[in-house]
Design an enzyme around this catalytic site. Sequence first.
Site, short mmCIF file in Angstrom:
data_model
loop_
_atom_site.label_atom_id
_atom_site.label_comp_id
_atom_site.label_asym_id
_atom_site.label_seq_id
_atom_site.Cartn_x
_atom_site.Cartn_y
_atom_site.Cartn_z
N PRO A 1 21.73 -12.91 4.06
CG PRO A 1 22.28 -12.22 6.23
CD PRO A 1 21.83 -13.42 5.45
CE LYS B 1 7.36 -1.07 10.71
NZ LYS B 1 8.03 -1.15 9.37
CE1 TYR C 1 3.47 -4.11 10.90
CE2 TYR C 1 2.72 -2.07 11.92
CZ TYR C 1 3.30 -2.73 10.86
OH TYR C 1 3.73 -2.03 9.76
CG PHE D 1 -1.72 1.22 1.47
CD1 PHE D 1 -2.19 2.00 0.43
CD2 PHE D 1 -2.01 1.59 2.78
CE1 PHE D 1 -2.92 3.17 0.68
CE2 PHE D 1 -2.75 2.74 3.04
CZ PHE D 1 -3.20 3.52 2.00
#
Length: 321
Positions: free
Chosen positions: A57, A145, A141, A15
Amino acid sequence: MSANGRVVVLGGTGFLGRHVCVALGERGFDVVVVARRPPVDAIPGRFLARDLVQLSPQELAKDLDEIRPTVVVNTVGSIWGRTDEQMWKAAAVPTLRLLDALALLSERPRMVHLGSVLEYGRMRAGSTAGAATVARPTSAYGRAKLAATQAVLERIHAGELEGMVLRVSNLAGPGSPDVSLLGQVAGQLLAAGGRPAVVMLDPLLAHRDYVDVRDVADAVVAATASKVSGELVDIGSGESTPVRAMVDLLIERSRLPAAVVERKGSGKQHSTETWSRVDIGPAERLLGWRPRRPLADAVEAYWHEFIERQHITTQKGEPSA
């Protein structure tokens, strides 16, 4: 490479990521979009299919070495409805993997990491959060974060990277996900088929700092072009809006007959936070950025995009709702 440089946008098909890619492309940046799946519609730049959770990585560093970006913008996030473990993998692991990959590069690009207002956790009604506010997230969440944000800032403050964190408030605007508040309302309006809709929602008690997603994309462009490093800057409207007002605004802009019914005592919440407002003063001082679009524009643009998307879906022979 363009004169403005090459920017890798991680999560660029999401989004917010899509709007970031569009804004960067319009400003003349050479955009490389990295995501797990190709975009449904065309977006600016070149696409590279990569799953940062599965990629080592070393493999990611090899990709970045070949692309040679001047800036990496990390828009990776997640959606609601996942377990704590799934949320950690979706919202924290990609950033940690990216940081390990960047450490392997001899020439490291600038990094712009997008955090979330949910990192703050519960805010007292009437308060304003800023970079000095102690973050105490209450959701999976928010915790994922915050871990990503802290890891980025630690690397920057250790002198291993240059860059900054934009901590983003609640988004509104074209492309809002179906699981969002606007998405839920729009879906129920459409499903009524022109008849008066009864929009069933969980209690609309919260007040949140909503900002147009296109304004946030402009903030990312400003951070991409900036030399500011080591800062955490909040990006929002600087105002707290009742979520009920957002619902009423969407119904008004739809011009469809509807009544809103709140499921009393359902206890279902996407977020444990009922108030949010962030200090956008530092964004103006450091980046010259302020939100330009009123929320009415964000909601109207969302409704028009939603209807157009449903029309396209119907033309393809898929269910519209």
